[in-house]
Design a protein around this motif. Structure first.
Motif, mmCIF file in Angstrom:
data_model
loop_
_atom_site.group_PDB
_atom_site.id
_atom_site.type_symbol
_atom_site.label_atom_id
_atom_site.label_comp_id
_atom_site.label_asym_id
_atom_site.label_seq_id
_atom_site.Cartn_x
_atom_site.Cartn_y
_atom_site.Cartn_z
ATOM 1 N N GLY A 1 0.770 -1.143 0.106
ATOM 2 C CA GLY A 1 0.044 0.045 0.167
ATOM 3 C C GLY A 1 0.776 1.189 0.203
ATOM 4 O O GLY A 1 0.296 2.413 -0.477
ATOM 5 N N ASP B 1 0.098 1.550 -6.356
ATOM 6 C CA ASP B 1 -1.453 1.010 -6.596
ATOM 7 C C ASP B 1 -1.752 -0.260 -6.889
ATOM 8 O O ASP B 1 -1.399 -0.613 -8.089
ATOM 9 C CB ASP B 1 -2.010 1.877 -7.674
ATOM 10 N N VAL B 2 -1.682 -1.175 -6.094
ATOM 11 C CA VAL B 2 -1.760 -2.757 -6.272
ATOM 12 C C VAL B 2 -3.157 -3.231 -6.230
ATOM 13 O O VAL B 2 -4.104 -3.155 -5.471
ATOM 14 C CB VAL B 2 -0.735 -3.344 -5.270
ATOM 15 N N LYS B 3 -3.607 -3.763 -7.697
ATOM 16 C CA LYS B 3 -4.809 -4.581 -7.746
ATOM 17 C C LYS B 3 -4.603 -6.121 -8.233
ATOM 18 O O LYS B 3 -4.809 -6.835 -7.585
ATOM 19 C CB LYS B 3 -5.773 -3.955 -8.618
ATOM 20 N N ARG B 4 -3.744 -6.364 -9.283
ATOM 21 C CA ARG B 4 -3.402 -7.483 -9.646
ATOM 22 C C ARG B 4 -1.988 -7.857 -9.226
ATOM 23 O O ARG B 4 -0.947 -7.290 -9.178
ATOM 24 C CB ARG B 4 -3.721 -7.279 -11.060
ATOM 25 N N LEU B 5 -2.057 -8.813 -8.456
ATOM 26 C CA LEU B 5 -0.806 -9.449 -7.727
ATOM 27 C C LEU B 5 -0.331 -10.755 -7.745
ATOM 28 O O LEU B 5 -1.080 -11.777 -7.888
ATOM 29 C CB LEU B 5 -1.177 -9.256 -6.144
ATOM 30 N N ARG C 1 -5.744 -12.511 -0.678
ATOM 31 C CA ARG C 1 -7.030 -12.475 -1.349
ATOM 32 C C ARG C 1 -8.206 -12.228 -0.900
ATOM 33 O O ARG C 1 -9.046 -11.208 -1.008
ATOM 34 C CB ARG C 1 -7.378 -13.920 -2.024
ATOM 35 N N GLY D 1 -8.434 -8.519 -0.309
ATOM 36 C CA GLY D 1 -9.163 -7.773 -1.560
ATOM 37 C C GLY D 1 -8.174 -7.714 -2.757
ATOM 38 O O GLY D 1 -8.429 -6.907 -3.908
ATOM 39 N N PHE D 2 -7.037 -8.270 -2.748
ATOM 40 C CA PHE D 2 -6.091 -8.325 -3.830
ATOM 41 C C PHE D 2 -6.681 -9.603 -4.614
ATOM 42 O O PHE D 2 -7.218 -10.632 -4.257
ATOM 43 C CB PHE D 2 -4.677 -8.797 -3.248
ATOM 44 N N ASP D 3 -6.634 -9.098 -6.116
ATOM 45 C CA ASP D 3 -6.463 -10.017 -7.116
ATOM 46 C C ASP D 3 -5.303 -10.725 -7.294
ATOM 47 O O ASP D 3 -4.444 -10.209 -7.968
ATOM 48 C CB ASP D 3 -7.186 -9.447 -8.345
ATOM 49 N N ASP E 1 0.697 -5.729 -11.368
ATOM 50 C CA ASP E 1 0.965 -4.399 -10.677
ATOM 51 C C ASP E 1 1.886 -4.636 -9.462
ATOM 52 O O ASP E 1 2.593 -3.609 -8.986
ATOM 53 C CB ASP E 1 -0.444 -3.937 -9.615
#
Length: 249
Positions: A33, A37-41, A56, A59-61, A99
């Motif tokens: 964080g 800006d992390v969405k896809r990990l 997961r 909230g992480f994809d 990301d």
């Protein structure tokens, strides 16, 4: 090189019951964080998926990747909804840019040589977007020499008994590891299995030089599970890096 860790996979979760997975997941999430800006990990060397699943849930994809099909079978049984990929850490090719990429629980140390670690870093670069975060933890030379050393540890787990034998090499700060695992059968008898693998540790300077060569800039290095600067007696480091360019030749 792909390693099966078949017998080890069967007892891994029993042997790591004392690992604070929730705390580690929250620690990684905080650093991610702060860096991107992390969405896809992508979780490289995810093992049986204990941290992948917790990330997961936060909230992480997340995609979990490991070279051991046995480890991934355990992970998939826990959470079939996650995309689990069986690929060597030195040959990652997922056809997308994430990301962020993480590697937890000293998975980097389990690569066999400096050359393998560099190949892993290059693969991470190729599967990470520009400006993306590469966050990972590693055991230090101090831990290999003073803690793991040429020592033997015994674990009495539910349904299994494990003798963990180390042999330290000063030449490359590596530890050769042999496991004797005795699995308890229904009739009370035991079946013997085992694994042999190793860990290699790099100095902080070696790590920084290799990351730079592979297109990364170190953002911060912490004493593991804290936000303090490392000390000479730090057993594990958390390294946060950013992709600033493609790999150099």
């Amino acid at each position: 090189m792909t390693r099966g860790y078949g017998d080890f996979a069967e007892v891994y979760d029993e042997l790591t019951q004392n690992v604070p997975y929730k705390e580690i997941a929250e620690y990684y999430a905080k650093i991610l964080g702060d860096t991107a800006d992390v969405k896809r990990l992508l979780d490289v060397g995810c093992g049986t998926g204990n941290l992948t699943i917790r990330l997961r849930e936060m909230g992480f994809d997340v995609v979990g990747l490991d070279g051991s099909s046995e480890m991934l079978s355990c992970a998939m049984a826990k959470c079939p909804d996650i995309f689990w990929v069986c690929q060597d850490m030195t040959k990652i090719d997922l056809g997308e840019e994430f990301d962020a990429v993480i590697s937890t629980l000293d998975s980097i140390n389990h690569l066999e040589s400096k050359a393998e670690i560099e190949r892993c870093f290059r693969c991470v670069n190729e599967n990470l977007r520009l400006g993306g975060a590469f966050v990972f933890d590693v055991n230090t030379v101090y831990k290999h020499r003073e803690i793991l050393g040429s020592n033997t540890f015994v674990y009495d787990a539910e349904g299994a008994y494990c003798v963990w034998m180390n042999e330290f090499s000063e030449e490359n700060n590596s530890v050769s590891i042999d496991l004797d695992i005795f699995f308890e059968e229904e009739d009370g008898s035991y079946t013997r299995g085992g694994e042999s693998f190793g860990e290699i540790a790099l100095t902080a300077d070696e790590m920084a030089e290799m990351l730079g060569k592979c297109g990364f800039e170190i953002v911060k290095t912490y004493d593991y599970l804290s936000f303090d600067a490392p000390a000479e007696t730090s057993e594990k480091l958390m390294i946060s890096a950013m992709k600033i360019m493609g790999c150099s030749n």
